[in-house]
Enzyme design. Structure first.
Site, PDB file in Angstrom:
ATOM      1  N   CYS A   1      33.581  47.331  43.998  1.00 15.57           N
ATOM      2  CA  CYS A   1      33.374  45.798  43.301  1.00 15.57           C
ATOM      3  C   CYS A   1      34.693  45.458  42.684  1.00 15.57           C
ATOM      4  CB  CYS A   1      32.388  45.852  42.507  1.00 15.57           C
ATOM      5  SG  CYS A   1      32.090  44.386  41.802  1.00 15.57           S
TER       6      CYS A   1
ATOM      7  N   CYS B   1      34.113  37.651  40.941  1.00 20.78           N
ATOM      8  CA  CYS B   1      33.482  36.620  41.701  1.00 20.78           C
ATOM      9  C   CYS B   1      32.338  35.982  40.741  1.00 20.78           C
ATOM     10  CB  CYS B   1      32.591  37.176  42.921  1.00 20.78           C
ATOM     11  SG  CYS B   1      33.384  38.631  43.696  1.00 20.78           S
TER      12      CYS B   1
ATOM     13  N   THR C   1      28.906  42.811  34.700  1.00 23.84           N
ATOM     14  CA  THR C   1      29.996  43.471  35.794  1.00 23.84           C
ATOM     15  C   THR C   1      31.439  42.914  35.227  1.00 23.84           C
ATOM     16  OG1 THR C   1      28.499  43.523  37.558  1.00 23.84           O
ATOM     17  CG2 THR C   1      30.690  43.504  38.185  1.00 23.84           C
TER      18      THR C   1
ATOM     19  N   GLU D   1      30.020  47.984  34.435  1.00 25.49           N
ATOM     20  CA  GLU D   1      28.819  47.103  33.735  1.00 25.49           C
ATOM     21  C   GLU D   1      28.878  47.301  32.292  1.00 25.49           C
ATOM     22  OE1 GLU D   1      28.255  48.174  37.001  1.00 25.49           O
ATOM     23  OE2 GLU D   1      28.681  45.902  37.777  1.00 25.49           O
TER      24      GLU D   1
ATOM     25  N   HIS E   1      26.280  33.459  44.095  1.00 20.97           N
ATOM     26  CA  HIS E   1      26.603  34.883  44.065  1.00 20.97           C
ATOM     27  C   HIS E   1      25.854  35.826  45.338  1.00 20.97           C
ATOM     28  CE1 HIS E   1      28.436  37.965  42.299  1.00 20.97           C
ATOM     29  NE2 HIS E   1      27.664  38.783  41.907  1.00 20.97           N
TER      30      HIS E   1
ATOM     31  N   TYR F   1      27.545  38.416  48.997  1.00 24.19           N
ATOM     32  CA  TYR F   1      27.227  39.997  49.370  1.00 24.19           C
ATOM     33  C   TYR F   1      27.655  40.404  50.711  1.00 24.19           C
ATOM     34  CZ  TYR F   1      26.039  41.679  44.702  1.00 24.19           C
ATOM     35  OH  TYR F   1      25.963  42.004  43.417  1.00 24.19           O
TER      36      TYR F   1
ATOM     37  N   CYS G   1      31.460  41.171  50.324  1.00 23.05           N
ATOM     38  CA  CYS G   1      32.044  42.292  49.598  1.00 23.05           C
ATOM     39  C   CYS G   1      31.120  43.492  50.252  1.00 23.05           C
ATOM     40  CB  CYS G   1      31.688  42.062  48.096  1.00 23.05           C
ATOM     41  SG  CYS G   1      30.116  42.053  47.434  1.00 23.05           S
TER      42      CYS G   1
ATOM     43  N   GLU H   1      23.539  48.709  42.820  1.00 14.38           N
ATOM     44  CA  GLU H   1      24.365  47.809  42.644  1.00 14.38           C
ATOM     45  C   GLU H   1      23.897  46.555  43.940  1.00 14.38           C
ATOM     46  OE1 GLU H   1      26.776  45.420  43.540  1.00 14.38           O
ATOM     47  OE2 GLU H   1      26.595  44.399  41.659  1.00 14.38           O
TER      48      GLU H   1
HETATM   49 FE1  SF4 Z   1      31.443  42.666  42.871  1.00 15.64          FE
HETATM   50 FE2  SF4 Z   1      30.396  41.742  45.183  1.00 15.64          FE
HETATM   51 FE3  SF4 Z   1      29.529  40.619  42.822  1.00 15.64          FE
HETATM   52 FE4  SF4 Z   1      32.266  40.299  43.795  1.00 15.64          FE
HETATM   53  S1  SF4 Z   1      30.353  39.608  44.519  1.00 15.64           S
HETATM   54  S2  SF4 Z   1      31.310  40.882  41.663  1.00 15.64           S
HETATM   55  S3  SF4 Z   1      32.680  42.304  44.613  1.00 15.64           S
HETATM   56  S4  SF4 Z   1      29.163  43.127  43.602  1.00 15.64           S
HETATM   57 FE    FE Z   2      27.494  42.345  41.807  1.00 16.24          FE
END
Ligand code: SF4
Ligand code: FE
Length: 512
Positions: free
Chosen positions: A129, A133, A220, A288, A323, A327, A330, A474
């Site tokens: 990660c 974001c 995060t 985190e 958000h 996913y 990422c 996560e």
């Molecule tokens: Fe991390 Fe994915 Fe969240 Fe971006 S979207 S902060 S890479 S978990």
């Molecule tokens: Fe996340």
């Protein structure tokens, strides 16, 4: 104090002179461009960070933080590479300047799609990660919501937010989106809690600003960000007015304390470049922290919601959709790395031609592409908000994230299946350094003849690292636990319309 000196010039001064409003006019200070600029900017924050019970003076040299910082730094590094310019940068609708995409407000569907492609690219580079974001999504969610609050209440939140975003864009700061409150007794609302601080709330309104108290959990990338965007954690009722607060707070503001969380295989980070770390440069997941906000003063120009309870739910839903949209990008990108690692593991142990292994690799690819498909779909069906920005389709964004909570576990299960039990029983790297036992480890962990035992062990550690406890949790709980997505299914799934479809086909009257 010399007001012309910036936070990143010596001697250190806090990012914001609270007595010097407007607090984010910092024209003339250098924009963070490179990885080095970013690390130097963090060095000068002097924010309060605790790790394992001790205050950390410089997170940029502390092994517990270095991998996370390296992963976030990729968002700066890749933006400087001409081949990634299209995905990693954008043109600011506020200033017309070329900016890092992580500071952009989406202007069309193409921006939404490029965001997802960008995240998949960075996952390939980091296997981890990269954290940036969350603040990106917070800025976008607040952009549309503040516009609508102002429309109803005549408040100045949207223009304040635009100034804040311009400041973030100009200096290329990293922002942490701070939504999740500790929540205490989940059966009680914010104002019903025995301890009122279990949800972040306004404790005082002054002429120059507000004072807030509470905490934000699971944050995060918080320790290596410059700014926090505080938002309410859930829809609120009128009696929770003091909890409907959104504002920007620098991480080094007085009263802010960050307590870093422990991760699976945490101690391996202290082995530096050692092979047992699995992914030595970028670590595990994002890193985190629990952020404590102990009577933190926030000037009015940094306040973007203050008691407008009826907008708390919309803000949370928009942030969540933005958000959850991510996913498939990422985590899909991380799944790609795991597909590659599993295929290599099979090559290294001579099982790559076995039909069941090929079938499992195909299945893993299907699972990765399925979550990516969801992210692209919710972006392609995005919609324009009243404020002019674009947000992804709510239902499809939630579907994407819900699929991630399942598919990523299945990808990990298949990776374990292909790699074998060795990922759970392998000796230490140190055993390879002791000649007494090194010869045995070399000999008995060998796979095919042309691959060194060391390379095989490195690869298996990467798989172990990427499928371990913290990484999977996560995928389950980041961007909201699966039940939160199911709640959205029932809210945005339009059950009534679907009942009508069924009635029409079954020839049941509307009243039936
Ligand atoms: Fe991390 Fe994915 Fe969240 Fe971006 S979207 S902060 S890479 S978990
Ligand atoms: Fe996340």
């Amino acid at each position: 104090m010399d007001q012309k000196k910036g936070p990143f010039d010596q001697p250190f001064i806090p990012i914001f002179q609270y007595s010097n409003i407007p607090s984010f006019s910092r024209k003339g200070f250098p924009m963070i461009k490179t990885k080095e600029d970013y690390i130097n900017s963090l060095k000068k924050l002097n924010h309060v960070v605790y790790y394992k019970g001790k205050r950390v003076k410089d997170i940029t040299t502390h092994p517990a933080f270095v991998p996370h910082i390296n992963a976030a730094a990729k968002t700066y590094e890749l933006a400087l590479m001409p081949e990634h310019e299209d995905l990693m940068t954008a043109t600011s609708h506020l200033t017309g300047k070329r900016i890092n995409r992580f500071t952009h407000i989406h202007q069309n569907r193409d921006d939404l799609i490029k965001k997802v492609q960008m995240l998949r690219l960075i996952s390939h580079e980091t296997g981890s990660c990269f954290q940036r974001c969350v603040g990106f999504d917070a800025m976008n969610a607040l952009y549309s919501t503040t516009y609508e609050i102002d429309e109803k209440h005549g408040t100045p939140y949207h223009s304040r937010l635009k100034k804040f975003i311009e400041y973030i864009q100009d200096d290329n700061f990293m922002v942490v989106g701070s939504m999740t409150d500790p929540k205490g007794d989940r059966s009680k609302s914010p104002s019903q809690q025995a301890d009122p601080d279990l949800f972040t709330h306004i404790v005082e309104k002054k002429e120059e600003g507000i004072v807030i108290r509470g905490a934000k959990a699971h944050q995060t990338g918080a320790v290596n960000s410059h700014e926090m965007l505080i938002m309410p954690t859930q829809a609120m009722r009128p009696e929770d007015k003091d909890y409907a607060v959104a504002c920007a707070v620098p991480v080094n503001a007085p009263g802010v304390t960050m307590i870093f969380g422990r991760q699976t295989n945490e101690e391996r980070k202290f082995e530096g470049e050692g092979m047992d770390t699995g992914n030595p440069e970028f670590g595990l997941v994002g890193g985190e922290a629990l952020i404590v906000l102990d009577n933190v003063f926030v000037p009015w120009e940094r306040v973007f919601m203050c008691g407008e309870v009826e907008f708390a739910g919309a803000l949370v839903e928009r942030f969540a959709s933005l958000h959850r949209q991510n996913y498939g990008g990422c985590k899909g990108g991380l799944a790609d790395v795991l597909v590659g690692a599993s295929a290599l593991a099979a090559d290294y142990q001579g099982t790559s031609q076995a039909s069941h292994v090929r079938d499992k690799l195909a299945e893993m690819t299907h699972l990765a592409e399925t979550v990516y498909t969801g992210s692209i779909a919710c972006s392609a069906l995005g919609h324009r908000m009243k404020a002019g920005n674009w947000e992804p389709d709510t239902l499809l964004a939630n579907t994407t994230k819900y699929n991630v909570t399942k598919n990523v576990y299945e990808v990990a299960r298949l990776a374990h299946d292909i790699a074998g039990g060795i990922i759970a029983t392998m000796p230490f790297e140190d055993d390879l350094k002791n000649p007494e036992v090194a010869k045995y480890v070399e000999k008995y962990l060998k796979g095919v003849a042309n691959i060194s035992t060391q390379d095989r062990m490195r690869l298996l550690r990467l798989i172990e690292n990427m499928t371990g406890g913290t990484a999977l949790a996560e995928s389950m709980h980041g961007a909201g636990s699966p039940q939160a997505q199911k709640v959205m299914y029932m809210r945005a799934g339009n059950l009534e319309q679907k009942k009508k479809m069924a009635k029409k086909l079954a020839k049941i009257s509307e009243k039936g």
